[in-house]
Every structure is written in structure tokens, then in C-alpha cells.
Design a protein around this motif. Structure first.
Motif, PDB file in Angstrom:
ATOM      1  N   LEU B  88       1.029  -1.165  -0.139  1.00  0.00           N
ATOM      2  CA  LEU B  88      -0.035   0.038   0.133  1.00  0.00           C
ATOM      3  C   LEU B  88       0.743   1.073  -0.048  1.00  0.00           C
ATOM      4  O   LEU B  88       1.896   1.347   0.431  1.00  0.00           O
ATOM      5  CB  LEU B  88      -1.004   0.166   1.237  1.00  0.00           C
ATOM      6  CG  LEU B  88      -2.248  -0.848   1.460  1.00  0.00           C
ATOM      7  CD1 LEU B  88      -2.746  -0.974   2.603  1.00  0.00           C
ATOM      8  CD2 LEU B  88      -3.048  -0.653   0.233  1.00  0.00           C
ATOM      9  N   SER B 120      -7.598  -0.211   0.929  1.00  0.00           N
ATOM     10  CA  SER B 120      -6.506  -0.109   2.100  1.00  0.00           C
ATOM     11  C   SER B 120      -7.254  -0.193   3.476  1.00  0.00           C
ATOM     12  O   SER B 120      -6.824  -0.736   4.167  1.00  0.00           O
ATOM     13  CB  SER B 120      -5.875   1.399   2.017  1.00  0.00           C
ATOM     14  OG  SER B 120      -6.778   2.287   2.159  1.00  0.00           O
ATOM     15  N   TYR B 124      -5.325  -3.449   5.014  1.00  0.00           N
ATOM     16  CA  TYR B 124      -4.194  -3.247   5.973  1.00  0.00           C
ATOM     17  C   TYR B 124      -4.209  -4.003   7.190  1.00  0.00           C
ATOM     18  O   TYR B 124      -3.433  -3.951   8.123  1.00  0.00           O
ATOM     19  CB  TYR B 124      -4.265  -1.516   6.250  1.00  0.00           C
ATOM     20  CG  TYR B 124      -3.190  -0.640   6.418  1.00  0.00           C
ATOM     21  CD1 TYR B 124      -1.757  -1.200   6.027  1.00  0.00           C
ATOM     22  CD2 TYR B 124      -2.906   0.354   7.209  1.00  0.00           C
ATOM     23  CE1 TYR B 124      -0.747  -0.485   6.274  1.00  0.00           C
ATOM     24  CE2 TYR B 124      -1.935   1.077   7.626  1.00  0.00           C
ATOM     25  CZ  TYR B 124      -0.781   0.607   7.039  1.00  0.00           C
ATOM     26  OH  TYR B 124       0.323   1.457   7.124  1.00  0.00           O
ATOM     27  N   VAL B 130       2.044  -5.983   5.492  1.00  0.00           N
ATOM     28  CA  VAL B 130       1.745  -4.944   4.562  1.00  0.00           C
ATOM     29  C   VAL B 130       3.247  -4.238   4.433  1.00  0.00           C
ATOM     30  O   VAL B 130       3.741  -3.805   5.290  1.00  0.00           O
ATOM     31  CB  VAL B 130       0.540  -3.955   4.672  1.00  0.00           C
ATOM     32  CG1 VAL B 130       0.491  -2.837   3.587  1.00  0.00           C
ATOM     33  CG2 VAL B 130      -0.516  -4.839   4.801  1.00  0.00           C
ATOM     34  N   LEU B 132       4.634  -1.002   2.841  1.00  0.00           N
ATOM     35  CA  LEU B 132       4.297   0.687   2.644  1.00  0.00           C
ATOM     36  C   LEU B 132       5.299   1.108   1.441  1.00  0.00           C
ATOM     37  O   LEU B 132       6.547   0.945   1.829  1.00  0.00           O
ATOM     38  CB  LEU B 132       4.278   1.697   3.388  1.00  0.00           C
ATOM     39  CG  LEU B 132       3.131   1.244   4.639  1.00  0.00           C
ATOM     40  CD1 LEU B 132       3.210   2.301   5.856  1.00  0.00           C
ATOM     41  CD2 LEU B 132       1.763   1.775   3.767  1.00  0.00           C
ATOM     42  N   PRO B 165       0.967  -3.122   8.957  1.00  0.00           N
ATOM     43  CA  PRO B 165       2.415  -2.560   8.246  1.00  0.00           C
ATOM     44  C   PRO B 165       3.759  -2.917   8.888  1.00  0.00           C
ATOM     45  O   PRO B 165       3.543  -3.046  10.164  1.00  0.00           O
ATOM     46  CB  PRO B 165       2.002  -1.153   8.290  1.00  0.00           C
ATOM     47  CG  PRO B 165       1.306  -0.948   9.562  1.00  0.00           C
ATOM     48  CD  PRO B 165       0.289  -1.823   9.539  1.00  0.00           C
TER      49      PRO B 165
END
Lengths: 266, 245
Positions: B88, B120, B124, B130, B132, B165
């Protein structure tokens, strides 16, 4: 009852102003020729539901003043950048955006096709989308223990509008692997489909085709419009990159858009 | 992004980011790539070129998309834990790894409006890892606090959240994310830790900061050969300009 109409003018006549219209993403069979006919008809107040995201079609309709609101997980022109008429309309306060996230649009349509009022969905907790979408509720999972979960209300469009490869005389429409079109057709009150061709053979009689075919009971209007998704790509047609690029450049300004639109409608 | 010709480097910025992202996929069995993600597509296809058993799903691709149940299937798969890694980005990313894909200023009348949250807000939380990614690494985009939370970086303990994340790859550096904080892991060639501090709008931790290894000869050969051809299937414009060929 599905009806095969002869002209796109007839086809769009029943997509009346203020209709809630579900449209597919740019790669999934966008009814561009019908979109052009809608603009020629002077459609107003359309409430678009992008399944689940929008692109060229929505930007063109917004620029032409046809759209009152759009529910979408996002909108852009793919590799051609931001959607300029959309951005401009929002900043001038002329367009209502109902922000969503992709799986919420799918879930809302699934609730509608099941005839139930909502669908629970994981994720989303902590997102400001919950703040701007008061119609999305958070409940405590009744089967869990202190387990908050989001509910998405059913999305029941007035019309699903898309382009597909083939229909038959009974109004069955083959969409193949593009099953979001099938969900759209199930969820919408009526479905309007432009097709490359109409087969004389019943599509449901061929087992290889039947699984990818929307039964005619969901389909209300069919119109033959060969290349009706152009300039967008579809199936084996890679699309017209030069035409898409020309749009993206032109639509960057209101004047450029007006010039592009005049050429497209001519 | 401009190519690094000024420093006479033998690779593009995109190639460096792609190999840095690809190296983070070593533990994944199934990597999925969303819409408008040419860099992640490049990274995932590079990882698969080096490890053919890796399953790579690219939305919008005709050849790297196994789904037969419509647009919802990716999301259903994610909620079941069948996708290990997703990528993402955000128009803004903050120090708590919140991402903003919606806009700045007043929501009702934004000063800047971005394309939207896409998947997202959901993915997420649900995809285990995830990554970034953000080519631009400036205080303009790496901010103390995003102005709209499309997807939250961290969640209260009682909320169902199997994923989140784990890394941030920018045009300047690689960070890890854990316990609600970013930690600078390595800086890309030509960058210093001071550069990263100056260009990052949020506070982050520093341990032993390494140097991001540049693409190897093998990695570049794969990127410019099979990977470039495969990426062009979905992202022809990106494939035409991002590679050092």
C-alpha cells in the motif's frame, strides 16, 4: 423481461435522470458507447455506484454534468493519472462523493443480491471512513466476545450498466470470468447491457458458457454495440492508448475537456 | 523519477526500490498487488523470477490473476489469511503508519482531493504483512499526522487484526514498523542518516542503520528481461520508462 433494442438512443431512454447506476471498473466491460448516448440525451442527476472503483467513464460523465453523486472506493485514470473532471467538480462543490473501500462495495451488493439488509465485514476499524460513512455501523459480534465488526448496508442500484461480449435471443448475457458484473446484475433492480453480438444459440445450453452467463431474468435491455467499450481495453482488445492519453491531457482543463467532448459527441 | 545519471549509477530509482521491496518477500508464499501499483508488481515478479514457487497475484493483469469469482475474491482471500503480503501507499503517511488516500483540509471541501482509499481500509488490517512504498521521501508526504486516516497503522488490542504494516520503502531509505514506531533500517546509496532525518516529517527510531545494497547484476538482468516484459502486460507505460534499458 429482457428486450433487445435497436439503437443506443432507445437503450438509454429508460436510464432516467437521478437513477442510481452501478458501473464496472475500467478493465471489466464499461459501456462507453452507451455513456456517449447518455450524454447526448442530456442525462442529469445520476448517482453512480462504482464497483468498486471508477475511471474514464465516471470522469467523462462528471465533466458533462450528468452526475450528482458517486459512491466509490477510488477514482483515477490508471496509468494516465488523476481523474481531472472529478477533482475539479469536488473542489467546486458540484459533486457529492460517498467514499467507500473496495470490499465494502462488493459486500453491499452481495447483501442486495441475497435480499438482506446488511453484510458484516472485517477490517475498516480505525479508518476515518467510519466517520464520513455514518451508514456503516459497528456492532459487537454476537457470536464473539468483545469483537467489534463493521456492517455495510445493502447497495441496491436502480440500474447496472455494462458492456459484455455476447447475449442471446433470450437475453442471457455471457460475462465469463468477470463475475463482478454478475453480482451487479443480481443486486440491481434492472440491468442494461451493450454487447458485441447476439448469438442465435441459447448460451445456457452450452455448459462451457453457462457458468459465465447471467440469466436473462436479470437483464432488461440489450443493445448491440460492437466496440461499445472503446477506447477502454476489454477482453482481447488492448484498448486505444492514444485516445486515452488524449483524453487525460485534454480533460486537465475545463476548456480542454469541452473540446474533447465536442469531438467525441460529433 | 529521474535516473541516477548524475552519479553515474547503473540502475534507476525504480529498480533500486523494486529490488529493496523484493528482498522483503522472502517469507511469503502468496504476494498480491493492487491497482495502480507498478513498483510492487515489479518487486513481486522479481521475487518470483528468483523463486518460481512464489504465488503472485496482480489485480488488473490478465496473466497473473487467478481469480474466477469477481472483484470480491481478492478481499475474501485476504480475510481468510490466504494472502501473506500486500503493498500500500499513501499521499500522506505518518509516524504511526496511518495512510491518507482521501485528501487534505476539510473533508467536505478539501484543499487537495486524492483518488480514494481503494482496498486499504480493509487489507491493511487483514493481510499479515503490508509493505508501504512511497518514491517521494519528503516532509510533504511523510507527515507527523495524516489529515484523513484511510487505513490505521495500529489498532487497540481487542480489535481483530491479524495483519498490518511491517516495512516502508521510500526513494531514500528502508524502515521497519513494529509496536507503533518506525525504525530506520538502511539508507539508499547517496543518502545519509542526516538526509533521512531532515526529509522525514515524523519521528522515528534508529538502531544500527545499514546501507541498502544496490541491485546486483543478477537482479538487474531479471528486472530488465523477464520482469519488464511481465510488468508491461499490466503497466505498459511504466515498463517503457522505469527500467535502465
Amino acid at each position: 423481461m429482457s428486450t433487445i433494442v435497436q439503437t443506443l438512443t432507445e437503450f438509454v431512454a429508460d436510464i432516467v435522470d437521478d437513477s442510481r447506476v452501478a458501473i464496472p471498473p475500467d478493465y471489466s466491460g464499461v459501456a462507453m458507447a452507451a455513456t456517449r448516448a447518455l450524454i447526448l440525451r442530456g442525462a442529469r442527476g445520476l448517482r453512480l455506484v462504482a464497483v468498486p472503483q471508477a475511471g474514464f467513464q465516471a470522469d467523462i460523465l462528471i465533466g458533462a454534468g450528468c452526475v450528482a453523486s458517486i459512491e466509490t472506493a477510488g477514482i483515477n485514470l490508471g496509468e494516465y493519472g488523476l481523474a481531472p473532471r472529478y477533482t475539479d467538480a469536488i473542489q467546486r462543490g458540484e459533486l457529492r462523493v460517498i467514499d467507500a473501500t473496495c470490499p465494502a462495495v462488493h459486500a453491499g451488493l452481495q447483501a442486495a443480491e441475497k435480499g438482506i439488509p446488511f453484510m458484516p465485514l472485517r477490517g475498516i476499524l480505525g479508518s476515518d471512513l467510519l466517520r464520513v460513512r455514518p451508514d456503516w455501523r459497528v456492532i459487537d459480534n454476537p457470536y464473539g466476545d468483545h469483537d467489534p465488526i463493521v456492517l455495510i448496508p445493502a447497495i441496491r442500484p436502480d440500474i447496472a450498466l455494462f458492456h459484455a461480449a455476447c447475449a442471446d435471443r433470450d437475453g442471457n448475457v455471457w460475462v465469463g470470468v468477470r463475475r463482478e458484473l454478475m453480482t451487479m446484475a443480481h443486486a440491481a433492480a434492472r440491468s442494461f447491457v451493450t454487447v458485441e453480438s447476439v448469438s442465435d444459440r441459447n448460451l445456457l445450453e452450452d455448459p462451457a458458457l453457462a457458468a459465465g452467463t447471467i440469466p436473462g431474468l436479470y437483464i432488461d435491455r440489450v443493445c448491440v454495440a460492437p466496440g461499445g467499450m472503446r477506447p477502454l481495453p476489454f477482453g482481447d482488445d488492448a484498448g486505444d492508448a492514444a485516445a486515452l492519453s488524449t483524453y487525460a491531457r485534454g480533460a486537465a482543463s475545463p476548456e480542454g475537456y469541452a473540446q474533447w467532448l465536442a469531438g467525441w459527441l460529433a | 523519477m529521474a535516473r541516477r545519471l548524475a552519479r553515474m549509477s547503473a540502475y534507476t530509482d525504480e529498480e533500486l526500490m523494486a529490488v529493496t521491496m523484493a528482498r522483503l518477500l522472502a517469507d511469503s508464499q502468496h504476494v498480491a498487488v493492487g491497482a495502480l501499483s507498478p513498483l510492487p508488481a515489479t518487486a513481486a515478479l522479481l521475487a518470483r523470477a528468483r523463486r518460481p514457487g512464489l504465488r503472485v497475484t496482480i489485480l488488473g493483469s490478465r496473466h497473473h490473476n487467478p481469480f474466477t469469482d469477481g472483484g470480491r475474491e481478492l478481499f475474501d482471500c485476504a480475510a481468510q489469511g490466504r494472502i501473506d503480503t500486500f503493498f500500500l501507499s499513501g499521499a500522506q503517511i505518518d509516524g504511526q503508519a496511518n495512510i491518507n488516500l482521501v485528501g487534505t483540509g476539510d473533508y467536505a471541501k478539501p484543499t487537495k482531493r486524492f483518488p480514494g482509499s481503494f482496498g486499504s481500509a480493509y487489507l491493511y488490517s487483514l493481510v499479515k504483512t503490508v509493505i508501504l512504498f512511497k518514491p517521494e521521501h519528503t516532509p510533504r508526504v511523510l507527515v507527523p499526522r495524516v489529515e484523513f486516516v484511510s487505513a490505521a497503522g495500529v489498532s487497540p488490542p481487542h480489535e481483530y487484526r491479524p495483519g498490518g504494516p511491517r516495512h516502508l520503502v521510500t526513494g531514500r531509505a528502508l524502515f521497519d514498523f513494529a509496536q507503533g514506531r518506525f525504525t530506520l533500517k538502511s539508507v539508499h546509496p547517496g543518502q545519509t542518516v542526516e538526509d533521512i532525518v531532515r526529509e522525514t516529517g515524523f519521528d522515528f527510531d534508529r538502531g544500527a542503520v545499514g546501507a541498502t545494497p544496490p541491485p546486483s547484476g543478477d537482479e538487474l538482468a531479471l528486472l530488465r528481461g523477464v520482469v519488464r516484459r511481465e510488468v508491461a502486460d499490466t503497466y505498459p507505460r511504466f515498463a517503457a520508462k522505469a527500467f535502465g534499458v
